[in-house]
Design an enzyme around this catalytic site. Structure first.
Site, short mmCIF file in Angstrom:
data_model
loop_
_atom_site.label_atom_id
_atom_site.label_comp_id
_atom_site.label_asym_id
_atom_site.label_seq_id
_atom_site.Cartn_x
_atom_site.Cartn_y
_atom_site.Cartn_z
N HIS A 26 0.90 -1.03 -0.05
CA HIS A 26 0.01 0.14 -0.01
C HIS A 26 0.84 1.39 0.07
CE1 HIS A 26 -3.01 2.99 1.72
NE2 HIS A 26 -3.82 1.96 1.29
N ASP A 28 2.97 -4.61 8.22
CA ASP A 28 1.72 -3.64 7.91
C ASP A 28 0.54 -4.76 8.04
OD1 ASP A 28 -0.43 -2.44 7.18
OD2 ASP A 28 0.21 -1.77 5.35
N GLN A 80 -4.62 -5.35 6.69
CA GLN A 80 -5.48 -6.40 6.28
C GLN A 80 -5.23 -7.84 6.66
OE1 GLN A 80 -7.66 -5.45 3.81
NE2 GLN A 80 -6.80 -3.61 3.47
N LYS A 130 -11.04 -0.99 9.85
CA LYS A 130 -11.16 -2.18 8.90
C LYS A 130 -11.39 -3.40 9.85
CE LYS A 130 -7.34 -0.76 5.65
NZ LYS A 130 -8.34 0.13 4.57
N CYS A 132 -4.47 2.42 -3.83
CA CYS A 132 -3.20 2.78 -3.11
C CYS A 132 -2.11 1.73 -3.26
CB CYS A 132 -3.57 3.19 -1.67
SG CYS A 132 -4.54 4.74 -1.39
#
Length: 418
Positions: free
Chosen positions: A133, A210, A213, A236, A376
């Site tokens: 991202h 990261d 997700q 999220k 993104c």
């Protein structure tokens, strides 16, 4: 009704999410498939936000009156819940930010200002991947430009996996930080964490993951990951917007300098110098996102009550079904892994020569909410020679019927554009 093994009781779960009963465009019930962008919020989270503002609204840490003490207890209680959710060794390793982007920028700036042995400078290297991202690309580009460090990255294979064939050449003795996504936000790829971390540890590099997700969809155990930093965001994972998390190893947080200065992050202040509070407060300058943290705590409670392992199993079943059904659509090409193995509940695709924005607009007219664009993650689109994709992403309240609605909608799109 299609029955799949491992599904949650979505009929009961969906009753917790008022927005899923929304009707749009001439009475069509919304089919929400944009969960990788943001998830919907259950009543339990909405109620927690309302209760905070109606009963306990005050600034935290500073007051001795009852509202301030209640607000502080709720805010710090949310930190306890997040720490337990990710199996952090200490609650003091959990830093609240406004989103994952701020968390990743925080790490990049800390390393740019750090003393040895952590400092990133012109003699060192930064490693990322081509599937990141933008939030995990731009901060490292900025750090590279500011310090002269060399920025390197892993490429992507034709089937949407990281190409680790040259891992020893990418991660070298000069590498100071390796930062990569656990699950791709555009392709759904679940990356091989163990291999990357093992190589990073061999050369003494720090690792930042990261998990934006990943945290909403699977068990996230920071101790098992063995990374040095983990970033994710609340909106999220059925939580509110405006709240993110950075987890970092305690010894690193003690040694690294703060990024933002202001109230609460200080120990003492004089006109000539200041000393800083211990972590996590050292990295939480100013009035924090109090209500948002309370809402995130409620989201953690909600997800924990259902069980992250059960959520992961549900999404795997939905994804497996979706990959199969989408493969039946003539002219559709999945960008990324074409099986449910080692992939999350996000599927990007192109449909013949129809522009993704046109696909998304026609689907919207049918009440089906998907994402269109480069998400993104423009380098991924460049890698595969496409301007954009249509992205469908699923969550704990997604159903096989919604997958069927998507496929039927795509057939309508195909017929509409001839």
């Amino acid at each position: 009704m299609t029955q799949l093994p491992g599904l949650l009781d979505t009929e009961a779960i969906r009753k917790d999410f008022p927005i899923l009963d929304r009707v749009v465009h001439d009475g069509k019930k919304i089919v929400y498939l944009d969960n990788a962008a943001t998830s919907q919020k259950p009543r339990q989270v909405l109620d927690a936000l309302n209760a905070y503002y109606e009963q306990s609204n005050a600034n935290v840490h500073r007051g001795v009156h009852v509202l301030a003490e209640e607000a502080t207890a709720l805010y710090e209680g949310a930190r306890d819940k997040v720490a337990a959710f990710i199996n952090a060794p200490s609650r003091d390793e959990v830093i609240f930010t406004k989103n994952a982007s701020e968390s990743l920028n925080l790490v990049a700036n800390m390393l740019g200002w750090a003393d040895e042995p952590y400092r990133v400078d012109a003699e060192t290297e930064i490693v990322i991947t081509e599937m990141e991202h933008h939030s995990n690309i731009v901060p490292w580009q900025l750090l590279s430009q500011r310090t002269g460090a060399k920025l390197k990255w892993f490429g992507i294979t034709d089937d949407g996996r990281l190409d680790l064939s040259d891992i020893d050449e990418i991660i070298t003795e000069k590498t100071k930080i390796v930062s990569f996504t656990l699950v791709s936000n555009i392709m759904g790829t679940i990356n091989p964490v163990d291999a990357i971390i093992r190589r990073a540890q061999e050369v003494g590099a720090l690792v930042c993951i990261d998990a934006s997700q990943a945290a909403p969809h699977m068990v996230l155990d920071v101790q098992a990951l063995q990374a040095d930093f983990v970033a994710f965001t609340g909106h999220k994972m059925v939580g509110p917007t405006g709240i993110g998390v950075l987890w970092g190893r305690q010894e690193l947080l003690e040694d690294l300098p703060p990024f933002l200065g202001g109230g609460e992050m200080i120990e003492t202040v004089s006109m000539s110098s200041s000393t800083y509070a211990p972590a996590p407060h050292k990295f939480e300058a100013g009035t924090p996102p109090i209500a948002q943290a309370v809402g995130l705590g409620a989201a953690v409670d909600y997800l924990t009550a259902i069980g992250m392992d059960k959520i992961a199993a549900h999404e795997h079943a939905i994804t497996e079904y979706a990959v199969k059904r989408l493969s039946e659509v003539e002219g559709l090409r999945i960008i990324g892994p074409t099986t449910a193995e080692d992939r999350g509940a996000t599927i990007s695709f192109v449909l013949g020569d129809i522009h993704p924005h046109d696909v998304g607009q026609v689907l919207d007219e049918l009440g089906i909410a998907v994402r269109v664009g480069h998400h993104c993650a423009r380098p991924v689109c460049l890698r595969y020679g496409i301007p954009a994709t249509t992205r469908a992403s699923f969550y704990l309240y997604s159903t096989p019927a919604e997958v069927d609605a998507l496929v039927e909608g795509l057939e309508h799109v195909r017929n509409f554009f001839g």
